[in-house]
Write an enzyme that holds these catalytic residues in place. Structure first.
Site, PDB file in Angstrom:
ATOM      1  N   ALA A 256      30.045 -19.045 -11.195  1.00 27.00           N
ATOM      2  CA  ALA A 256      30.928 -18.223 -10.383  1.00 27.00           C
ATOM      3  C   ALA A 256      30.134 -17.088  -9.775  1.00 27.00           C
ATOM      4  O   ALA A 256      29.085 -16.700 -10.291  1.00 27.00           O
ATOM      5  CB  ALA A 256      32.067 -17.667 -11.237  1.00 27.00           C
ATOM      6  N   LYS A 257      30.676 -16.590  -8.685  1.00 32.05           N
ATOM      7  CA  LYS A 257      30.015 -15.562  -7.891  1.00 32.05           C
ATOM      8  C   LYS A 257      29.499 -14.380  -8.698  1.00 32.05           C
ATOM      9  O   LYS A 257      28.489 -13.786  -8.369  1.00 32.05           O
ATOM     10  CB  LYS A 257      31.000 -15.035  -6.843  1.00 32.05           C
ATOM     11  CG  LYS A 257      30.976 -15.837  -5.567  1.00 32.05           C
ATOM     12  CD  LYS A 257      31.288 -14.937  -4.378  1.00 32.05           C
ATOM     13  CE  LYS A 257      31.285 -15.733  -3.088  1.00 32.05           C
ATOM     14  NZ  LYS A 257      32.589 -16.116  -2.621  1.00 32.05           N
ATOM     15  N   ARG A 258      30.234 -14.056  -9.743  1.00 29.96           N
ATOM     16  CA  ARG A 258      29.918 -12.876 -10.532  1.00 29.96           C
ATOM     17  C   ARG A 258      28.482 -12.928 -11.082  1.00 29.96           C
ATOM     18  O   ARG A 258      27.817 -11.913 -11.215  1.00 29.96           O
ATOM     19  CB  ARG A 258      30.924 -12.782 -11.677  1.00 29.96           C
ATOM     20  CG  ARG A 258      31.164 -11.434 -12.249  1.00 29.96           C
ATOM     21  CD  ARG A 258      32.547 -11.374 -12.911  1.00 29.96           C
ATOM     22  NE  ARG A 258      32.915 -12.638 -13.547  1.00 29.96           N
ATOM     23  CZ  ARG A 258      32.589 -12.981 -14.802  1.00 29.96           C
ATOM     24  NH1 ARG A 258      31.875 -12.162 -15.540  1.00 29.96           N
ATOM     25  NH2 ARG A 258      32.977 -14.130 -15.299  1.00 29.96           N
ATOM     26  N   HIS A 259      28.033 -14.148 -11.438  1.00 30.22           N
ATOM     27  CA  HIS A 259      26.690 -14.288 -12.002  1.00 30.22           C
ATOM     28  C   HIS A 259      25.665 -14.729 -10.969  1.00 30.22           C
ATOM     29  O   HIS A 259      24.566 -14.247 -10.918  1.00 30.22           O
ATOM     30  CB  HIS A 259      26.691 -15.342 -13.116  1.00 30.22           C
ATOM     31  CG  HIS A 259      27.490 -14.953 -14.298  1.00 30.22           C
ATOM     32  ND1 HIS A 259      26.926 -14.412 -15.415  1.00 30.22           N
ATOM     33  CD2 HIS A 259      28.812 -15.015 -14.523  1.00 30.22           C
ATOM     34  CE1 HIS A 259      27.871 -14.154 -16.303  1.00 30.22           C
ATOM     35  NE2 HIS A 259      29.031 -14.513 -15.787  1.00 30.22           N
TER      36      HIS A 259
END
Ligand code: GLU
Ligand code: ZN
Length: 513
Positions: A256-259
């Site tokens: 996911a974008k967060r990582h």
């Protein structure tokens, strides 16, 4: 597998809903190589049946992502082919016809339930901790009556799912999979807007486009029983199904974008990763070759890839691995090509040019050799074009201020020696005819190394001899190799003059100390 004697045809079927996801790139690659190995075609079909999620410009970005890593589909809107149209919104009549066929045979039914009824149903199920499922309410309607109501009322068409049947299929990657039909919803096949849902369209298109292998992400496994029922109802042969393992972050959470950035264009446009490395990296998301090579050409993958060496367990998206691959591919790149790629990357209108990049673009016609030389030197420490762009900065302007401490720090430097060495090197540079330096970057570096070494006074150690000059010129005490630096800087129009005056300043600074 009974399908293998038939022509191999694969596809990806992305929806135009924004930036292309790295997972789509991986799916595309696996499909592409399966097709190439079987001498078949790889098609790009666009599934644009959900108009509410459509994002303009998505399609061009899909083309761009694939072509960036060298994957050119054999068939598709942009590429032609005998099985078009390759855009689902252009195939609506077809879906309608097949849906009617299912209605007639009793494999599908009209549903007139209002949104309110469906909401109440869902809330009721939630309260009772039941999975959200349609309750087959409209299945009980009389067929003819329903057909005549459909002339005036809003409706959807739903799939009839048999009760309590074990639906089995053999996945080429995951093996035997069984799902009980009681867990399968009476899926909407045709929406009230006259568009099919994904499930109906995907089966019809895969069949009509003669797709032999449906290779896609693991998240589609739970949809497969619905598709299998449709194949059965239509009386069609099943394709080979192969569901690729999930891609996870290094902490094993869902990618996911967060990582990690999940957009392919982030890696292309923003960072400037090497496309060969990106391809290599994505290919290893699930596949393990018999023998691992250091670098791969696309033709190597076409030769070595095989679906039965794709594992079922999740793949890890480890950016450190991508970085080291990208580095490896860049340092082995032909320098002419790298220079052109760097220029193209800077020229991308989506890329905001830094001042250094603007300077570089000016120089590329005036002094192409200088441009190449900069990249040749910095690439040995960089993983991406963006890093190279930051790296070349030091060749444009010498660091603004010389500091005595820097010149003398961490050596028990003898000031007299330092002054002497700067004099020696400065006069060596003054005598040099820079127009006659070797053309080739490595040759130039080694020529300069030999030249300056030959001037080294016998009473000075190597460190005493080079250290003050290196600091004076590069502003860096350790990391920078001075000969590499000079091999570039001396190609600049006034490079020699700048270096000489720089060294004179350094000398003055030491003398006045
Ligand atoms: N439209 C689906 C997607 O966006 C295609 C899934 C499939 O390959 O069947 O990924
Ligand atoms: Zn209903």
């Amino acid at each position: 597998m009974e399908k293998l004697d038939k022509t191999i045809r694969t596809r990806i079927a992305p929806s135009p809903t924004g930036d292309p996801h790295v997972g789509t790139l991986r799916t595309a690659l696996f499909n592409y190589f399966v097709a190439k190995q079987g001498g078949g075609n790889f098609a790009l079909r666009v599934e644009d049946t959900d108009k509410t999620r459509e994002v303009p410009g998505s399609l061009e970005k899909i083309y761009e992502s694939l072509e960036w890593i060298g994957v050119f589909p054999d068939e598709g809107m942009k590429y032609g082919g005998d099985f078009g149209p390759y855009l689902q919104s252009k195939r609506l009549d077809l879906y309608q016809r097949y849906a009617n066929d299912l209605l007639e045979k009793g494999y599908a039914y009209y549903c007139f339930c209002t949104p309110q009824r469906l909401t109440n149903l869902r809330e009721e199920q939630e309260k009772n901790h039941l999975p959200p499922r349609y309750d087959s309410h409209c299945l009980k309607l009389d067929k003819d009556e329903a057909a005549s109501r459909a002339k005036n009322e809003q409706y959807v068409i739903r799939l009839k799912v048999p009760e309590d049947e074990v639906i089995k299929f053999n996945d080429a990657i995951k093996g035997e999979i069984e799902i009980n039909s009681n867990e399968v919803d009476d899926q909407v096949l045709m929406k009230s807007d006259g568009y099919p849902t994904y499930h109906l369209a995907v089966v019809i298109d895969d069949h009509l486009m003669k797709i032999s292998h449906v290779i896609r992400g693991e998240e589609w496994i739970s949809s497969t029983p619905k598709h299998i029922l449709l194949y059965r109802y239509f009386g069609w042969d099943l394709p080979v199904f192969a569901h690729l393992p999930l891609i996870l972050n290094t902490d094993r959470s869902k990618l996911a974008k967060r990582h990690n950035n999940t957009s392919v264009l982030y890696y292309k446009v923003e960072q400037g990763y090497h496309p060969g490395a990106m391809c290599h990296f994505m290919m290893f998301m699930g596949w393990t070759p018999k023998e691992v090579k250091e670098c791969y050409m696309l033709s190597d993958f076409a030769k070595d890839f095989s679906l039965d060496r794709v594992g079922a367990s999740p793949a890890i998206f480890d950016i450190a691995k991508l970085n080291s691959l990208s580095h490896l591919y860049f340092v082995s790149e032909d320098i002419e090509k790298l220079t052109q790629d760097f220029i193209d990357w800077i020229s991308d209108s989506r890329h905001k040019k830094s001042n250094v990049e603007k300077e570089f673009m000016k120089l590329k016609n005036e002094t192409p050799q200088l441009c190449k030389a900069m990249l040749e030197v910095v690439r040995s420490r960089c993983n991406t074009l963006l890093e190279m762009s930051v790296g070349i900065e030091k060749f444009f302007n010498l660091i603004p201020k010389l500091v005595l401490d820097d010149l003398t720090l961490d050596t028990k430097i003898n000031i007299a020696n330092a002054i002497h060495s700067i004099e020696v090197i400065n006069s060596a540079i003054a005598k040099m005819d820079v127009t006659r330096l070797p053309e080739n970057s490595a040759a130039r570096i080694s020529w300069l190394t030999d030249y300056f070494r030959s001037k080294q006074p016998a009473h000075l150690s190597g460190r005493d001899y080079l250290h003050p000059t290196r600091v004076a010129i590069t502003g860096e005490r350790v990391s920078m190799n001075m000969f590499e630096y000079l091999s570039v800087f001396l190609l600049k129009k006034d490079g020699k003059k700048e270096i000489i005056s720089r060294l004179s300043d350094a000398k003055k600074l030491l003398e006045n100390n």
